[in-house]
Enzyme design. Sequence first.
Site, PDB file in Angstrom:
ATOM      1  N   ASP A 198       0.856  -1.191   0.000  1.00 19.35           N
ATOM      2  CA  ASP A 198       0.000   0.000   0.000  1.00 19.35           C
ATOM      3  C   ASP A 198       0.889   1.238   0.000  1.00 19.35           C
ATOM      4  O   ASP A 198       2.029   1.197  -0.499  1.00 19.35           O
ATOM      5  CB  ASP A 198      -0.962  -0.062   1.206  1.00 19.35           C
ATOM      6  N   ASP A 247      -6.049   5.514  -5.543  1.00 16.27           N
ATOM      7  CA  ASP A 247      -6.830   6.286  -4.565  1.00 16.27           C
ATOM      8  C   ASP A 247      -7.418   7.560  -5.192  1.00 16.27           C
ATOM      9  O   ASP A 247      -7.400   7.719  -6.407  1.00 16.27           O
ATOM     10  CB  ASP A 247      -5.917   6.622  -3.375  1.00 16.27           C
ATOM     11  N   LYS A 300      -3.958  -0.451  -6.594  1.00 18.78           N
ATOM     12  CA  LYS A 300      -5.030   0.245  -5.863  1.00 18.78           C
ATOM     13  C   LYS A 300      -4.806   1.731  -6.116  1.00 18.78           C
ATOM     14  O   LYS A 300      -3.737   2.259  -5.810  1.00 18.78           O
ATOM     15  CB  LYS A 300      -4.912  -0.098  -4.380  1.00 18.78           C
ATOM     16  N   ASP A 331     -12.736   4.349   4.789  1.00 20.39           N
ATOM     17  CA  ASP A 331     -11.765   3.408   5.372  1.00 20.39           C
ATOM     18  C   ASP A 331     -12.343   2.654   6.567  1.00 20.39           C
ATOM     19  O   ASP A 331     -12.999   3.240   7.431  1.00 20.39           O
ATOM     20  CB  ASP A 331     -10.525   4.169   5.854  1.00 20.39           C
TER      21      ASP A 331
END
Length: 673
Positions: free
Chosen positions: A318, A405, A403, A485
């Site tokens: 991440d 964002d 991923k 989140d």
Amino acid sequence: MLKHQLLLIALSLALSSNVYKAQSTVWLDQLDLSVATQGNGKPGINTSVDGKPLTIANEVFKRGFGTHAESSLLIKLNGKVKKFSALVGLDDEMKGQNPAAEFEIYGDNKKLWSSGIMKLGDKAKPVSISLEGIKQLELVVTDGGNGPYYDHADWADAKFETSDGAKLITFNPIASEPYILTPKPAPAPKINSAGVFGARPGSPFLFRIPATGDRPITFSAKNLPKGLTLDSQTGIITGKVDTEGTYEVVLNAKNTKGSASKKLKIKIGDRIALTPTMGWNSWNCFGHEVSADKVKRASDALIKSGLVNHGWNYINVDDSWQFNRDGKDPSFKGKMRDEDGYILTNSKFPDMKNLADYIHGNGLKMGIYSSPGPWTCGGCAGSYGYEKQDAESYAKWGIDYIKYDWCSYGGVIDGLPDNDPNKVSSLAFNGGGDLDKGVKPFKLMGNLLKQQPRDIVYNLCQYGMGDVWKWGDDVDAQSWRTTNDITDTWASVKNIALAQDKASAFAKPGNWNDPDMLVVGIVGWGNPHQSRLKPDEQYLHISLWSIFSAPLLIGCDLEKLDDFTLNLLTNDEVIAVNQDVLGKQGVCLQTIGELKIYVKDLEDGAKAVVFANFGREKVKMSYRDFKALGISGNQIVRDIWRQKDILKLNTVKGNLVLDIPAHGVAFYKFISK
Ligand code: GLA
């Protein structure tokens, strides 16, 4: 007469002294506040949740309870508690932010008082209520409708007026003893892969056959398409297939205890991620403390723990592998990009290609993270202006998953201010719901990823803005976050779970709604601690994420897995519901009080059903409303967690006894017979 009078005087003296003695004050902070559940941090005793003096609109209070929304404190009263009073408000320590919260008081589950929505800077609001006849009190702080961010909430000067013999006991009704339901795998081989796997023509192919059973196991496969080879020792299939089509392969596994086989459809075509992604992600565990070494160890631990044998196969890095402008650690510093605009890693990730090779060597896939803005949420270098170079770097390194964002893109949605990325805040979230401007950066990266000579699963992380589930497929994404989140609290899991139904119709093979990563095991975003979810809440969390067909990304430290957590993550029947090739998302078809019943159609014609108890009371009932769930005729009811048939059911005459703990589940499969 005199005697009488004396007696009366004596009696009234006794009574008044009794009354006097009986009137006493018990402060809330004298009770055990550690049992409170709250969104973040620890209950503050005479302090704010951050451990500072309780301060509301510049007024400082010596006593009280500092908490964080969503918060609940339950108190048993024995009828001798007369009154509760307090001054409530948001703590000044979050100045500069925009928290909002509502304080509520419940007596025997009925609302007695509410503060209305309070904002930072609002003067402390007084409350004083009678508790006559009340047996159970609950002090609640809700998120005020704008999410629980920065909601540091104070019950200042909180106290009870009691009479003699009053007892006040705080408690948490959710059982805390872990218990294991998943049976141990048998020594004979069993293949646990999903029934389908997709890859694009000509892309590097990597598939590790997940199988339990004593090692060594020898693997073989029938009808493997041209271009693929199987390593019989490891069960890893590699190569590439140039010709589009569906290949019906039979996988075999053999050891000294027996053999097993399973059909696998290999679909070579445009669509990938035909079942939800399963793997690990560094964020919930390490936060910014992630490093290449920790990621390598996670990849080894995925194998050593046996998780890989149940289908877990992605290792995703991440945030914080790049330059980080906000972090203090010198290893985050250095150059952001080279002369041609190709991104450079920070010194904790000295060689990304080497890391990807290592992970691939284990038969696993590797994921990475970025943002379309100039900065990620954690203040690291984002992709803005360098999307092409970034997509190329990912492909060159051997990345299999990204991923992507939203953070900071809000600050450049109308262009880069003064041509200076440093003027853009990392947390600029505005504009994500705009169906033109908010979609544009995702389309851009989606196009670029598709041009790379490898399959890169594309996950959008913009928290559901603009109903992303309606357009995610159009930007070539395979999954998208639907909500904010997650954190390891009941309020977070519950709120996220209850927000999933709206997107359910859009789930299908290659398109998954993502309710965020798992919060079981040792999590902590860099501050490791055991998940604060109670065991029953963890069963509910995993069961729902399974029936939601959610991407399953473990967020805990894989080197510190305990038996309970492993039991949650290695139940092949729970995983099979999630990985079912039909690709439907389970939805809530019935609500009975706080019980919600989710149903998912499976490829074999059976139905998976989660009876999820969101309430604080156990649910005990004889259930017979099968019609509401679309279930009829004669059925075998199988307990998925225990992997056992529990009932032969005639849906017209029969009933199913439900006995579900508070915040717990029953997870069943209904099979027509
Ligand atoms: C956002 C995402 C998280 C994580 C962080 C990293 O908050 O939603 O899952 O990726 O960014 O900074």
